[in-house]
Structure formats: C-alpha cells, structure tokens
Scaffold this motif. Structure first.
Motif, PDB file in Angstrom:
ATOM      1  N   GLN A   1      28.542   7.251  19.803  1.00 43.38           N
ATOM      2  CA  GLN A   1      28.044   7.988  18.640  1.00 43.38           C
ATOM      3  C   GLN A   1      29.045   7.955  17.498  1.00 43.38           C
ATOM      4  O   GLN A   1      28.664   7.849  16.323  1.00 43.38           O
TER       5      GLN A   1
ATOM      6  N   THR B   1      21.731   6.687  22.703  1.00 47.62           N
ATOM      7  CA  THR B   1      22.601   7.187  21.639  1.00 47.62           C
ATOM      8  C   THR B   1      22.404   6.400  20.349  1.00 47.62           C
ATOM      9  O   THR B   1      22.386   6.978  19.249  1.00 47.62           O
TER      10      THR B   1
ATOM     11  N   ARG C   1      20.528   9.621  32.902  1.00 43.89           N
ATOM     12  CA  ARG C   1      21.268  10.788  33.389  1.00 43.89           C
ATOM     13  C   ARG C   1      20.911  11.087  34.841  1.00 43.89           C
ATOM     14  O   ARG C   1      21.759  11.559  35.614  1.00 43.89           O
TER      15      ARG C   1
ATOM     16  N   HIS D   1      17.193   8.398  27.997  1.00 44.31           N
ATOM     17  CA  HIS D   1      18.360   9.234  28.286  1.00 44.31           C
ATOM     18  C   HIS D   1      18.178  10.007  29.588  1.00 44.31           C
ATOM     19  O   HIS D   1      19.116  10.110  30.406  1.00 44.31           O
TER      20      HIS D   1
ATOM     21  N   LEU E   1      22.536   5.234  28.422  1.00 45.70           N
ATOM     22  CA  LEU E   1      23.127   6.192  27.486  1.00 45.70           C
ATOM     23  C   LEU E   1      23.454   5.527  26.157  1.00 45.70           C
ATOM     24  O   LEU E   1      23.262   6.118  25.083  1.00 45.70           O
ATOM     25  N   THR E   2      23.947   4.285  26.207  1.00 35.86           N
ATOM     26  CA  THR E   2      24.247   3.564  24.976  1.00 35.86           C
ATOM     27  C   THR E   2      22.987   3.337  24.148  1.00 35.86           C
ATOM     28  O   THR E   2      22.979   3.562  22.928  1.00 35.86           O
TER      29      THR E   2
ATOM     30  N   TRP F   1      31.903   8.567  26.930  1.00 34.74           N
ATOM     31  CA  TRP F   1      31.251   7.325  26.501  1.00 34.74           C
ATOM     32  C   TRP F   1      30.186   7.603  25.443  1.00 34.74           C
ATOM     33  O   TRP F   1      30.064   6.863  24.462  1.00 34.74           O
ATOM     34  N   GLN F   2      29.424   8.660  25.648  1.00 33.84           N
ATOM     35  CA  GLN F   2      28.427   9.036  24.643  1.00 33.84           C
ATOM     36  C   GLN F   2      29.088   9.366  23.307  1.00 33.84           C
ATOM     37  O   GLN F   2      28.599   8.972  22.239  1.00 33.84           O
TER      38      GLN F   2
ATOM     39  N   TYR G   1      30.934   9.839  31.511  1.00 27.55           N
ATOM     40  CA  TYR G   1      29.626   9.888  30.845  1.00 27.55           C
ATOM     41  C   TYR G   1      29.714  10.524  29.454  1.00 27.55           C
ATOM     42  O   TYR G   1      29.321   9.905  28.453  1.00 27.55           O
ATOM     43  N   ASN G   2      30.223  11.748  29.380  1.00 31.67           N
ATOM     44  CA  ASN G   2      30.299  12.440  28.090  1.00 31.67           C
ATOM     45  C   ASN G   2      31.223  11.742  27.085  1.00 31.67           C
ATOM     46  O   ASN G   2      30.861  11.593  25.914  1.00 31.67           O
TER      47      ASN G   2
END
Length: 372
Positions: free
Chosen positions: A209, A79, A143, A139, A75-76, A204-205, A201-202
């Motif tokens: 960002q 993003t 996920r 991504h 995810l990192t 961290w995103q 998860y959300n």
C-alpha cells in the motif's frame, strides 16, 4: 488487601539498573537451577537480533509456506485494487460535480464523453462498487489461507514444545511447575504462530500500500508527496525508541503469569495440606499479590505503548491539515483541481494509514516475539 507496591518499585529499580548496565549478564530466578553454561546460553538466546529470530521462525513454518505465499499473492492483488476507488472520487468531482466540468482523462472510454453528469456518476459508482466487491472476495480468500496456516502452525509448535518438555531433566520440570507449563504451551507456543500475521501478513500489506500510494502521489504532485514523506522518519525513531523497550517488559509479564499459574496449581493440587495447616488466607494473599503485581506490569506496558499511538493520532491529522492548506493554495493558483486535492488526501491517508495500525500491531508483534 495484599499489595505489591514494594515489589513493583523493586522491579522498576531493576529495569533502571538494566538500562544503566547493558553489558552485564542478568539471570531470572526462575532459571536458578540451571548451570552457568545453560544460563549463558539463555542470555544469548534472549538477546537475539530480529533477523536471527526471523530465520528461526521461517524454519518453523517451512511446511506451510505455500499457503502463506498464496495469501500474500492475493493480498497484493486486493491491496492494489484498493488503490483504484480514490480515482473515482477525482473523476466524480472534476467531471460531474464541478461547474463547468473538467474534461475526462484520455484513458477513459470515449463514450463517456457524451454521457450526462448523472450517467457519469452512476458509471463511477457501479465501477467502484464492483471493484470493491472483487477486492473483498480476493482478500477474504487469501486471509483464510493464512488463518488456516496459523492454526496448523500452532498445533505443530505446541506438540514440539510438549515433546521437549517431556524430555527435560526432572529438576527443570519441577521448577517449571504444572501451571507454568500450561501457560507456556498456551500463550508462548500458541502466540508464535500469530507472527504469520503480525510479522509477515500485515507488514506486507503495508509495504504494498505504501509503494502504490507513493507512485500515485508522485504522479499527482511530487511537492505534496515530499511533505508527506517527511513523516516517515518518525516511524523509525518511535519504533526504535519504544518498541525495543516493550519486548523485555512483555517477557517479564509472561514470566509473572506463569509463576501465578504455577502457584495456583500447586495450591489446589495440595489442597489437603493447605487446609490441614490453615494456609487458606496466606495462599489467597499470595495469589492476590501476584495478580496485583501482574496488573502493575500490564499498566506499565500500556502507558509505554499508548505513547506511540498518541504520537500518530496527532501527526496524521496535523499532516492532513497542513497539506489541505497547501493544496487549497495550489487550487487558487490554478495548479491543481479540487478533484486532485481530494484524491491526494485520500491517498495520503492510505500512505500513512498502515503506519498507525502497524504501531498498534507492533505491540502484539513484540508480545509474540518474546515467546519465540
């Protein structure tokens, strides 16, 4: 049709009384069979802080942390890759669409300086498309890892709750009722696993960002950034003012649904008794009145959560408009280029964009946290 108007008014009065006397201990009638010591422990558990709940949740997912770490790593990367395409917008506007064109930045390949405007646009389009495809694949794979972890955690927690309910005293099991136990296993135990997305998860995103967008905006124009950052304190106050009031409402709503499920299960399990004594209409009225009461609670939560979304639906366009006026004035003064302004507005949306979905996902977050 049976109405729950008076019950709902009594519920609102109860909420106001709880707000007026926060220090008093209040117990749910659903737990009337508990001893006073058990009730005190229940109240203490229901008022646990966020970090206490987070530590308990982190212990529950100890076997699946590797998958979660892998999902956060991908995810990192995805993003950070999503921060590159807006730079292509700046290059396209300044170096290809503006007349006369601006010189390319020094970090661009030297052979691009001799390319025509059309060739430059094609190169930018191909590069942005390739980066977007790579980002999407990374991504999606990450996920998928977190989604597998969610389903595995759901199975484990439901088994743990089921085993615990089998060992409960008989009087507690009788009060819980079969329909309430099914609702507890399906909603509360299953919803806890969804915290992997809503609590880890959300956010961290959003953090990645936000930090990436802040770094880019500092490079473009720190004064524009300062105006955008002024909106961030609004996040804290809206969260603290409203979100902490939503979790108790969701807890009450869950209790109402469990009671409805339990009553309906009792009705059909004893359908012979109901028909013998002609209780069909009274059972139907009780079921409709319970659902009516549940709908009123749902609408109460809906209005309070919509207030948060309304604030952000107004703030983000207003901030973008004000910064557009200031950026346009900077262009007229020769301080910024049109490409800089367009890139800044895109990064500003990426800066504030995660906040609006987080206020929406905070509703689900509080709902799942109430089950924990």
């Amino acid at each position: 049709m049976p109405t729950s108007r008076f019950e709902f008014r009594a519920y609102l009065d109860q909420l106001r009384n709880k707000k007026a006397s926060k220090g008093n201990k209040e117990y749910d009638s659903f737990h009337s069979t508990m001893s006073r010591e058990e009730k005190d422990k229940l109240v203490q558990r229901s008022h646990r802080t966020f970090w206490t709940l987070f530590r308990e949740f982190w212990k529950l997912i100890s076997r699946h942390r590797k998958q979660i770490y892998l999902g956060l790593a991908t995810l990192t990367v995805s993003t950070l890759l999503s921060l590159i395409p807006p730079l292509g917008t700046k290059l396209a506007i300044d170096a290809a669409l503006t007349d006369p064109p601006k010189p390319l930045p020094t970090w661009c390949p030297s052979w691009l300086s001799s390319a025509t405007r059309l060739q430059l646009l094609v190169w930018i389009a191909v590069s942005v498309t390739g980066i977007t495809l790579v980002r999407t694949l990374i991504h999606l794979w990450g996920r998928w890892q977190c989604t597998k972890a969610v389903n595995q955690v759901q199975t484990g927690i439901r088994k743990r709750v089921f085993d615990h309910m089998l060992k409960m005293p008989l009087h507690r099991v009788q009060v819980l009722k079969s329909g309430g136990s099914a609702s507890l296993l399906r909603e509360d135990a299953g919803g806890i696993a969804d915290l992997i997305f809503s609590m880890i998860y959300n956010p961290w995103q959003a953090i990645v960002q936000l930090i990436g967008s802040l770094i880019v905006l500092v490079i473009v124009d720190w004064r524009l950034l300062a105006a955008g950052v002024l909106l961030l304190p609004v996040v804290y106050f809206t969260h603290r003012t409203w979100i902490y009031r939503i979790r108790p409402l969701y807890r009450d709503l869950r209790g109402t649904r469990q009671q409805i499920d339990g009553n309906s299960t009792e009705t059909f399990s004893g359908i012979r008794v109901v028909r013998t004594f002609g209780r069909e209409k009274s059972e139907s009225r009780r079921y409709v009145r319970g659902n009516n009461y549940s709908v009123r609670q749902t609408l109460l939560v809906w209005w309070r959560t919509r207030l948060i979304e309304m604030i952000w639906e107004v703030l983000i366009p207003l901030a973008s408009t004000l910064l557009l006026v200031y950026g346009g004035w900077q262009i007229l003064q020769g301080e910024l280029t049109l490409g800089d302004l367009m890139m800044f507005l895109v990064y500003l949306t990426m800066l504030l964009g995660p906040v609006a979905p987080l206020t929406g996902s905070a509703v689900q977050f509080q709902n799942n946290l109430a089950g924990l």
